[in-house]
Design an enzyme around this catalytic site. Structure first.
Site, PDB file in Angstrom:
ATOM      1  N   LYS A 121       8.388   2.504  -3.893  1.00  0.00           N
ATOM      2  CA  LYS A 121       8.438   3.947  -4.197  1.00  0.00           C
ATOM      3  C   LYS A 121       9.918   4.321  -4.144  1.00  0.00           C
ATOM      4  CE  LYS A 121       8.943   7.748  -2.888  1.00  0.00           C
ATOM      5  NZ  LYS A 121      10.026   8.687  -3.358  1.00  0.00           N
ATOM      6  N   CYS A 148      25.678   4.877   3.773  1.00  0.00           N
ATOM      7  CA  CYS A 148      25.230   4.959   5.174  1.00  0.00           C
ATOM      8  C   CYS A 148      26.215   4.276   6.114  1.00  0.00           C
ATOM      9  CB  CYS A 148      23.833   4.385   5.323  1.00  0.00           C
ATOM     10  SG  CYS A 148      23.626   2.835   4.475  1.00  0.00           S
TER      11      CYS A 148
HETATM   12  P1  NAP Z   1      14.829  10.875   2.532  1.00  0.00           P
HETATM   13  O1  NAP Z   1      14.001  12.081   2.264  1.00  0.00           O
HETATM   14  O2  NAP Z   1      14.682  10.183   3.833  1.00  0.00           O
HETATM   15  O3  NAP Z   1      14.537   9.853   1.327  1.00  0.00           O
HETATM   16  C1  NAP Z   1      14.412   8.456   1.413  1.00  0.00           C
HETATM   17  C2  NAP Z   1      13.130   7.999   0.714  1.00  0.00           C
HETATM   18  O4  NAP Z   1      11.993   8.407   1.487  1.00  0.00           O
HETATM   19  C3  NAP Z   1      12.913   8.616  -0.674  1.00  0.00           C
HETATM   20  O5  NAP Z   1      12.256   7.703  -1.508  1.00  0.00           O
HETATM   21  C4  NAP Z   1      12.017   9.788  -0.328  1.00  0.00           C
HETATM   22  O6  NAP Z   1      11.335  10.311  -1.435  1.00  0.00           O
HETATM   23  C5  NAP Z   1      11.098   9.169   0.681  1.00  0.00           C
HETATM   24  N1  NAP Z   1      10.381  10.126   1.512  1.00  0.00           N
HETATM   25  C6  NAP Z   1      10.689  11.418   1.788  1.00  0.00           C
HETATM   26  N2  NAP Z   1       9.760  11.962   2.598  1.00  0.00           N
HETATM   27  C7  NAP Z   1       8.832  11.008   2.834  1.00  0.00           C
HETATM   28  C8  NAP Z   1       7.619  10.957   3.600  1.00  0.00           C
HETATM   29  N3  NAP Z   1       7.176  12.025   4.290  1.00  0.00           N
HETATM   30  N4  NAP Z   1       6.916   9.810   3.627  1.00  0.00           N
HETATM   31  C9  NAP Z   1       7.343   8.728   2.954  1.00  0.00           C
HETATM   32  N5  NAP Z   1       8.467   8.714   2.206  1.00  0.00           N
HETATM   33  C10 NAP Z   1       9.206   9.830   2.156  1.00  0.00           C
HETATM   34  O7  NAP Z   1      16.347  11.206   2.346  1.00  0.00           O
HETATM   35  P2  NAP Z   1      16.972  12.378   1.433  1.00  0.00           P
HETATM   36  O8  NAP Z   1      16.241  13.664   1.641  1.00  0.00           O
HETATM   37  O9  NAP Z   1      17.016  11.887   0.053  1.00  0.00           O
HETATM   38  O10 NAP Z   1      18.448  12.495   2.056  1.00  0.00           O
HETATM   39  C11 NAP Z   1      18.649  13.292   3.227  1.00  0.00           C
HETATM   40  C12 NAP Z   1      19.675  12.668   4.154  1.00  0.00           C
HETATM   41  O11 NAP Z   1      19.243  11.372   4.578  1.00  0.00           O
HETATM   42  C13 NAP Z   1      21.043  12.404   3.540  1.00  0.00           C
HETATM   43  O12 NAP Z   1      21.846  13.521   3.525  1.00  0.00           O
HETATM   44  C14 NAP Z   1      21.566  11.311   4.418  1.00  0.00           C
HETATM   45  O13 NAP Z   1      22.137  11.825   5.585  1.00  0.00           O
HETATM   46  C15 NAP Z   1      20.340  10.518   4.774  1.00  0.00           C
HETATM   47  N6  NAP Z   1      20.220   9.322   3.894  1.00  0.00           N
HETATM   48  C16 NAP Z   1      20.548   8.111   4.404  1.00  0.00           C
HETATM   49  C17 NAP Z   1      20.472   7.001   3.588  1.00  0.00           C
HETATM   50  C18 NAP Z   1      20.817   5.647   4.071  1.00  0.00           C
HETATM   51  O14 NAP Z   1      21.208   4.800   3.281  1.00  0.00           O
HETATM   52  N7  NAP Z   1      20.646   5.353   5.336  1.00  0.00           N
HETATM   53  C19 NAP Z   1      20.076   7.122   2.258  1.00  0.00           C
HETATM   54  C20 NAP Z   1      19.739   8.382   1.773  1.00  0.00           C
HETATM   55  C21 NAP Z   1      19.804   9.461   2.605  1.00  0.00           C
HETATM   56  P3  NAP Z   1      12.050  11.533  -2.224  1.00  0.00           P
HETATM   57  O15 NAP Z   1      13.141  10.923  -3.000  1.00  0.00           O
HETATM   58  O16 NAP Z   1      10.982  12.094  -3.087  1.00  0.00           O
HETATM   59  O17 NAP Z   1      12.554  12.515  -1.200  1.00  0.00           O
END
Ligand code: NAP
Ligand code: MG
Length: 462
Positions: free
Chosen positions: A170, A279
């Site tokens: 996903k 990250c």
């Molecule tokens: P996120 O919501 O955690 O997204 C990561 C993945 O999880 C996406 O595929 C997302 O889908 C999915 N997801 C979201 N809610 C979920 C749920 N309840 N159950 C299962 N899967 C779910 O991250 P984001 O909102 O895109 O980014 C927010 C913050 O996270 C960033 O500002 C950053 O600080 C951090 N981040 C960290 C990394 C890393 O490499 N460690 C990467 C990205 C973001 P959707 O795309 O539909 O939301």
């Protein structure tokens, strides 16, 4: 049906169960560049069933044959490198050269590394009167973010397939197009039907349904701490394996004996790369008080040079979030020496390359992951102080140490609570285990350690 109308499930593009779509936006000009179906629990269920059905045969396929399929996949990705780079540039906004070198180049290298590992890894070993077989964990759910959209897919799918697992991915809603391109590459590489499946959709709908599906044996997640915590809770309820990669607040420690200009310039470049959406970025620069003013001047000059050369951040939501952190830094008393909260352009989700001086440990910008082009420079008194500050966050993903003498840098690095440390600008190694101490996550990706995540042992006694 056109490839882009459906989900890749069981070796074919199939219509989505529902009618809803996700619009994909180019962050440079804010134009819609495509749509993908918004998957539901029904699509997830189809995909997990396809992965389960394909598991026994793929798990029993000799590792050398799995290796050959992964080598074919690497070759298809190589042949499509330009298309990959253009797609990531369109949906993530990163400059094309960076997309070519990193967003296309790194996943090709990682796919190649697992083609080799699958061929050479000892899936069986003797200990005393036992033979230990390393067997695939089963059906893997891979939930991935948008910041390195193809790398994060390949860093899960390639070791899973090498291990003999089958997978449902996903991808992030913001970057689903390169995920679809990858599904096409898997198909072209001749992987058996159902070994790899793709469901596009929203996190709280498709992502959650996938994490909760009883047919999934391991959930590998990369993304935010908040969602990672929810996934771990779901996995705990079902005694499912879980791997989490959750970001960081890594320290770039410049010891007094270091080449200061080099350490500062490489440090700024590290943070600005991919518009700060990394990250493992070294978002905290730690400088001795005697060199502090010089380092701040060097960093401000380096950041100013970036100007428009970095791309935008991925979305309006991320732009708001990053600018909110910059405003918070100002409000908490840090000193802006480059950039600031104002958007540098009218159109697109751009953020100015920003550097804060006089940052203290207790400030929000010294503790929380910003995920934008924002560097915080902190002052330390002596080496013990530097170590205390470096280890003083909930995270522990990466870091850097600079010193005149390599042994001095290594001695410091060994005391850091973090999963990776680059010594005097050491290069990224796709075979080195990547993953976090503390709240940066659970488990490791890449290389042989990444393969081990997808294996479980069975011991036979004689
Ligand atoms: P996120 O919501 O955690 O997204 C990561 C993945 O999880 C996406 O595929 C997302 O889908 C999915 N997801 C979201 N809610 C979920 C749920 N309840 N159950 C299962 N899967 C779910 O991250 P984001 O909102 O895109 O980014 C927010 C913050 O996270 C960033 O500002 C950053 O600080 C951090 N981040 C960290 C990394 C890393 O490499 N460690 C990467 C990205 C973001 P959707 O795309 O539909 O939301
Ligand atoms: Mg999200």
């Amino acid at each position: 049906m056109k490839a882009h109308d459906g989900m890749y499930i069981g070796g074919a593009w199939r219509p989505a169960a529902g009618q809803d779509v996700i619009e994909v936006v180019n962050p440079v000009d804010e134009q819609v560049i495509g749509t993908v179906p918004a998957g539901t629990a029904a699509d997830v269920d189809n995909a997990v069933r396809a992965a389960r059905a394909a598991l026994p045969e793929w798990a029993a396929t000799p590792p050398a044959e799995r290796a050959a399929r992964l080598a074919a996949l690497r070759d298809v990705l190589t042949a499509r490198a330009d298309e990959i780079a253009e797609t990531v540039t369109a949906e993530l906004g990163s400059p094309l050269k960076f997309s070519q070198a990193v967003h296309a180049g790194v996943p090709i290298a990682v796919a190649g590394s697992y083609a080799e590992l699958a061929a050479t890894y000892a899936f069986e070993e003797k200990t005393g009167n036992s033979v230990v077989h390393e067997e695939p964990v089963g059906v893997v759910a891979a939930i991935t973010p948008w910041n390195y959209p193809l790398h994060q897919i390949v860093a899960k799918v390639a070791p899973a397939l090498a291990a003999g697992c089958t997978v449902v991915v996903k991808p992030a809603e913001d970057t689903p197009l390169v995920a679809r391109l990858f599904a096409g590459a898997v198909h072209e590489a001749g992987l058996p039907a159902g070994v790899f499946n793709l469901v596009t959709g929203l996190g709280p709908v498709a992502g959650q349904a996938l994490a909760e599906h009883p047919g999934v044996d391991l959930v590998s997640f990369t993304g935010s701490t908040a969602v990672g915590r929810q996934i771990a809770a779901i996995a705990a309820g079902q005694i499912k394996k879980v791997a989490l990669e959750l970001g960081g607040k890594s320290a770039n420690v410049i010891l007094p004996s270091a080449d200061l200009a080099k350490a500062v310039n490489v440090g700024v470049a590290n943070v600005m790369s991919n518009s700060g959406q990394t990250c493992s970025a070294w978002t905290r620069m730690l400088v001795h008080r005697d060199q502090y003013d010089e380092a701040v001047e060097l960093a401000a000059a380096a950041a100013a040079k970036y100007g428009d050369r970095i791309g935008p951040v991925v979305s309006a939501k991320q732009q708001d979030r990053v600018r909110g952190y910059i405003e918070k830094g100002v409000a908490e008393g840090a000193r802006l020496v480059a950039g600031g909260p104002e958007a540098p352009r009218e159109q697109g989700y751009f953020v100015s390359p920003t550097v804060f001086a006089d940052v203290t440990e207790d400030m929000t910008i010294a503790q929380e992951e910003i995920f934008g082009p924002v560097l915080s420079i902190l002052r330390y008194e002596d080496e013990e102080d530097a170590l205390r500050i470096a280890n003083g966050t909930v995270y522990g993903l990466a870091g850097a140490v600079w010193a005149g003498d390599e042994a001095e840098a290594v001695a410091f690095a060994r005391r850091m609570e973090t999963g990776q440390v680059d010594i005097n600008g050491g290069r990224f190694n796709p075979l080195a285990p990547f993953g976090g101490y503390k709240q940066s996550g659970v488990g490791r990706e890449l290389g042989v350690h990444g393969l081990a995540e997808y294996l479980q042992t069975k011991s036979l006694q004689f």
